[in-house]
Design a protein around this motif. Structure first.
Motif, PDB file in Angstrom:
ATOM      1  N   TYR A   7       0.832  -1.205   0.000  1.00 63.16           N
ATOM      2  CA  TYR A   7       0.000   0.000   0.000  1.00 63.16           C
ATOM      3  C   TYR A   7       0.867   1.255   0.000  1.00 63.16           C
ATOM      4  O   TYR A   7       0.552   2.241  -0.674  1.00 63.16           O
ATOM      5  N   LEU A   8       1.957   1.231   0.751  1.00 61.69           N
ATOM      6  CA  LEU A   8       2.854   2.377   0.793  1.00 61.69           C
ATOM      7  C   LEU A   8       3.465   2.617  -0.587  1.00 61.69           C
ATOM      8  O   LEU A   8       3.500   3.745  -1.073  1.00 61.69           O
ATOM      9  N   LYS A   9       3.916   1.566  -1.215  1.00 59.96           N
ATOM     10  CA  LYS A   9       4.509   1.687  -2.549  1.00 59.96           C
ATOM     11  C   LYS A   9       3.492   2.253  -3.541  1.00 59.96           C
ATOM     12  O   LYS A   9       3.816   3.126  -4.342  1.00 59.96           O
ATOM     13  N   GLU A  10       2.291   1.783  -3.473  1.00 61.27           N
ATOM     14  CA  GLU A  10       1.242   2.280  -4.353  1.00 61.27           C
ATOM     15  C   GLU A  10       0.974   3.765  -4.102  1.00 61.27           C
ATOM     16  O   GLU A  10       0.823   4.549  -5.043  1.00 61.27           O
ATOM     17  N   ALA A  62      -7.661   7.956   1.806  1.00 58.01           N
ATOM     18  CA  ALA A  62      -8.161   6.578   1.868  1.00 58.01           C
ATOM     19  C   ALA A  62      -9.440   6.497   2.693  1.00 58.01           C
ATOM     20  O   ALA A  62     -10.419   5.858   2.286  1.00 58.01           O
ATOM     21  N   PHE A  63      -9.466   7.158   3.825  1.00 59.14           N
ATOM     22  CA  PHE A  63     -10.666   7.131   4.662  1.00 59.14           C
ATOM     23  C   PHE A  63     -11.825   7.877   4.012  1.00 59.14           C
ATOM     24  O   PHE A  63     -12.978   7.449   4.119  1.00 59.14           O
ATOM     25  N   PHE A  68     -11.000   1.644   4.093  1.00 61.86           N
ATOM     26  CA  PHE A  68     -10.527   1.560   5.464  1.00 61.86           C
ATOM     27  C   PHE A  68      -9.317   0.646   5.617  1.00 61.86           C
ATOM     28  O   PHE A  68      -8.458   0.894   6.463  1.00 61.86           O
ATOM     29  N   ILE A  69      -9.241  -0.374   4.813  1.00 60.02           N
ATOM     30  CA  ILE A  69      -8.078  -1.270   4.886  1.00 60.02           C
ATOM     31  C   ILE A  69      -6.824  -0.510   4.500  1.00 60.02           C
ATOM     32  O   ILE A  69      -5.816  -0.533   5.214  1.00 60.02           O
ATOM     33  N   GLN A  73      -3.690   0.433   6.933  1.00 62.01           N
ATOM     34  CA  GLN A  73      -2.352  -0.070   6.607  1.00 62.01           C
ATOM     35  C   GLN A  73      -1.345   1.079   6.529  1.00 62.01           C
ATOM     36  O   GLN A  73      -0.239   0.974   7.054  1.00 62.01           O
ATOM     37  N   LEU A  74      -1.724   2.175   5.872  1.00 59.56           N
ATOM     38  CA  LEU A  74      -0.832   3.329   5.795  1.00 59.56           C
ATOM     39  C   LEU A  74      -0.623   3.948   7.171  1.00 59.56           C
ATOM     40  O   LEU A  74       0.474   4.419   7.488  1.00 59.56           O
ATOM     41  N   ASN A  75      -1.655   3.930   7.983  1.00 57.53           N
ATOM     42  CA  ASN A  75      -1.537   4.466   9.339  1.00 57.53           C
ATOM     43  C   ASN A  75      -0.543   3.652  10.171  1.00 57.53           C
ATOM     44  O   ASN A  75       0.158   4.210  11.023  1.00 57.53           O
TER      45      ASN A  75
END
Length: 82
Positions: A7-10, A62-63, A68-69, A73-75
Motif C-alpha cells: 500500500y505504501l509503494k502504491e 483513503a478514509f 478503510f483497509i 495499513q498506511l496508518n
C-alpha cells in the motif's frame, strides 16, 4: 513484500519522483522486508520527514474514499515513523 508496504509503494507512486521519494521506492523495490517495522528502521532522516509529510494526506484520502483497509495499513507505517 509485506501487505502494508505494498500500500505504501502504491501511494508513493502518485508522487513526483523527487530524490527522496525515489530512494524510498528503490528500497521497496529492491529489498524484501518482512514487515513495516523492518522497513522503517532502515530509513534516513529525510526519508522519514518525507513520509511524515505525505502519509497524513494519503491516510485521509483513503478514509474519505471509505478504503478503510488501505487507510489503516498506511496508518501503521505512519505510527512507526512518529
Amino acid at each position: 513484500m509485506d501487505f502494508t508496504l505494498g500500500y505504501l509503494k502504491e501511494a508513493l507512486s502518485n508522487y513526483d519522483r523527487s530524490s527522496v521519494c525515489h530512494r524510498i521506492m528503490e528500497r521497496l523495490e529492491k529489498k524484501s522486508y518482512s514487515n513495516e517495522r523492518d522497513f522503517v528502521f532502515t530509513l534516513e532522516d529525510d526519508e522519514v520527514q518525507f513520509l511524515n509529510n505525505v502519509l497524513p494526506d494519503e491516510i485521509k484520502y483513503a478514509f474519505n474514499e471509505q478504503d478503510f483497509i488501505r487507510g489503516n495499513q498506511l496508518n501503521e507505517v505512519y505510527e512507526l515513523l512518529i
